[in-house]
Scaffold this motif. Structure first.
Motif, PDB file in Angstrom:
ATOM      1  N   VAL A  88       0.835  -1.195   0.000  1.00 42.10           N
ATOM      2  CA  VAL A  88       0.000   0.000   0.000  1.00 42.10           C
ATOM      3  C   VAL A  88       0.880   1.259   0.000  1.00 42.10           C
ATOM      4  CG1 VAL A  88      -1.579   1.338   1.445  1.00 42.10           C
ATOM      5  CG2 VAL A  88      -2.066  -1.056   0.965  1.00 42.10           C
ATOM      6  N   ASP A  89       1.941   1.233   0.795  1.00 45.07           N
ATOM      7  CA  ASP A  89       2.873   2.374   0.792  1.00 45.07           C
ATOM      8  C   ASP A  89       3.424   2.614  -0.608  1.00 45.07           C
ATOM      9  OD1 ASP A  89       2.566   2.826   3.445  1.00 45.07           O
ATOM     10  OD2 ASP A  89       4.486   1.972   4.067  1.00 45.07           O
ATOM     11  N   LEU A  90       3.835   1.521  -1.267  1.00 38.66           N
ATOM     12  CA  LEU A  90       4.429   1.653  -2.593  1.00 38.66           C
ATOM     13  C   LEU A  90       3.422   2.185  -3.599  1.00 38.66           C
ATOM     14  CD1 LEU A  90       6.700  -1.503  -2.994  1.00 38.66           C
ATOM     15  CD2 LEU A  90       7.391   0.883  -2.865  1.00 38.66           C
ATOM     16  N   VAL A  91       2.220   1.641  -3.564  1.00 37.05           N
ATOM     17  CA  VAL A  91       1.250   2.042  -4.582  1.00 37.05           C
ATOM     18  C   VAL A  91       0.825   3.498  -4.360  1.00 37.05           C
ATOM     19  CG1 VAL A  91      -0.970   1.377  -3.565  1.00 37.05           C
ATOM     20  CG2 VAL A  91      -0.592   1.098  -6.014  1.00 37.05           C
ATOM     21  N   ARG A  92       0.799   3.917  -3.102  1.00 37.24           N
ATOM     22  CA  ARG A  92       0.435   5.309  -2.846  1.00 37.24           C
ATOM     23  C   ARG A  92       1.536   6.248  -3.312  1.00 37.24           C
ATOM     24  NH1 ARG A  92      -2.373   4.605   3.075  1.00 37.24           N
ATOM     25  NH2 ARG A  92      -4.139   3.397   2.271  1.00 37.24           N
ATOM     26  N   ARG A  93       2.774   5.788  -3.173  1.00 38.93           N
ATOM     27  CA  ARG A  93       3.896   6.621  -3.577  1.00 38.93           C
ATOM     28  C   ARG A  93       4.049   6.651  -5.102  1.00 38.93           C
ATOM     29  NH1 ARG A  93       9.008   4.215  -1.595  1.00 38.93           N
ATOM     30  NH2 ARG A  93       7.730   3.828   0.229  1.00 38.93           N
TER      31      ARG A  93
END
Lengths: 197, 237
Positions: A88-93
């Motif tokens: 989720v962190d990666l996709v948000r970034r």
């Protein structure tokens, strides 16, 4: 030396990993790497990014295993939570403007192993449970968990008040918990198979 | 944020649907609210079932190699104790702490002293250990490799190990504590672990400069350690 870790519980493996046991770490990866990769791929929708999420998530497992408290959670929950958080962190970034979920090309399944059959069984079980939820609850759960949307983004996207989204997620997870618990009662003896070879 | 409102967030938390500031506020709240910790844990268990709904193609073999190599590279440093005979690998606690902070799971990394206070309230500790922990002139020395402390009463040299979440020793095995001073290791008691907290009153005094190590040995105990320690205290200096 082959120590035969297959008979150990996931929680026992995490305890060994907390003592920097590489073999136990490899065994944990072999148990959860596949579902972790599937989860990450579904969230980030890009194979390279999914690999990053799995790699970072498993390293978090390696580094923080000493803090895992078996009384509070199953090891599988803990591991998948770490993977999901990274994804989720990666996709948000990486993808501030996410598109609709992309259909993945079917993968050639040359090795139709027992493990794969096991994952298929679990997938069916969750799919059936989700099907029994009201549409709006299911939609909120899927968009949040697989879409990686925050609750505020969801409210915008669905044109609903934030409070409505919050309670949909809350009742959605509560109903899912209930449906899954029922399923477990119906399928008595439903257990994770352990390789004995 | 309203109190009633924040309780509702355990579902969004379990789904990772909070933004950074909401997450921080909720983790603060979790540290104080047992009910929410319980809800969040239960919802996380349900949410992680959702993971199995995703198609799960086999990840590339190279990914496995990369992850295992990364872990190997981060192998905990080897800590040399007073004499060369005692060179123990211990968990790199700094890396552990950094990892926890990085993933933001304050929920799992609840502060040890807070846990100790909770345990004390729950009367899980023996009266003597509680007395020792409460005394001003005892020292608490953190353990490497386990979540706990070595408590030493400076006046008497009496020591206790207080460990949280220590896995039960394998069958036919026991944990054996050692007071190590220079080249000498003195057996200081057998215990089995398991349960929420483990309190061991050490059977040998802990002099200044000594360390306490714990190994897994045959259930009856051995005269000298035969295994690498599973955890070890800092120096009781």
């Amino acid at each position: 030396m082959a120590r035969g870790l297959a008979h150990l519980s996931d929680e026992a493996l995490v305890a060994l990993v907390a003592r920097a046991d590489e073999e136990a770490f490899a065994e944990l990866y072999d148990r959860f790497g596949r579902v972790a990769y599937g989860l990450a791929l579904r969230v980030v929708r890009d194979p390279a990014l999914a690999e990053d999420a799995v790699q970072e998530g498993f390293l978090a497992v390696w580094r923080s295993a000493a803090r895992f408290v078996a009384e509070r959670a199953k090891a599988s929950t803990w591991i998948l939570t770490l993977i999901h958080r990274r994804a989720v962190d990666l996709v948000r970034r990486e993808q501030p403007r996410r598109a609709e979920p992309l259909e993945l090309a079917p993968h050639p399944t040359g090795d139709d192993t027992e493990e794969e059959a096991w994952l298929r069984l679990r997938r069916t079980r969750v799919q059936e449970a989700l099907r029994r939820l009201p549409d709006k609850q299911r939609e909120a759960l899927e968009l949040a968990y697989f879409g990686g949307f925050t609750q505020s983004e969801l409210a915008d996207r669905l044109g609903e008040p934030l409070g409505t989204i919050k309670s949909r997620m809350f009742s959605g997870l509560a109903s899912l918990r209930e449906v899954l618990a029922q399923g477990e009662l119906e399928e008595e003896g439903w257990r994770e198979p352990r390789s004995t070879s | 944020m309203e109190r009633a409102e924040i309780h509702e967030l355990s579902a969004a938390y379990a789904l990772d649907a909070l933004d950074a500031s909401e997450l921080e506020a909720f983790e603060d709240h979790l540290a104080r609210c047992a009910e929410c910790r319980e809800n969040a844990a239960s919802f996380q268990a349900v949410a992680s079932e959702l993971a199995y709904e995703a198609e799960a193609p086999a990840p590339p073999q190279a990914l496995r190699e990369r992850i295992l190599a990364d872990a190997r590279r981060e192998q905990p440093k080897v800590v040399s104790l007073p004499r060369r005979r005692w060179a123990f690998p211990v968990a790199a606690t700094a890396a552990v702490a950094a990892g926890c902070a990085a993933v933001g799971l304050a929920f799992w990394a609840a502060d040890l002293s807070q846990q100790l206070d909770e345990q004390r309230d729950a009367a899980h500790l023996s009266e003597e250990a509680v007395a020792a922990l409460a005394q001003a002139d005892t020292r608490r020395i953190p353990l490497d490799g386990a979540n706990g402390v070595l408590v030493v009463d400076d006046e008497t040299g009496k020591g206790w190990l207080v460990v949280l979440g220590l896995e039960e020793a394998p069958s036919a095995k026991a944990y054996e504590a050692w007071v190590i001073e220079g080249d000498a290791a003195v057996p200081a008691g057998l215990f089995s672990g398991g349960g929420v907290s483990t309190v061991v009153e050490l059977g040998a005094p802990v002099p200044e400069g000594a360390v306490v190590a714990v190994t897994v040995e045959e259930a009856g105990g051995v005269r000298q350690p035969t295994q690498q320690p599973v955890f070890i205290s800092g120096e009781a200096a």
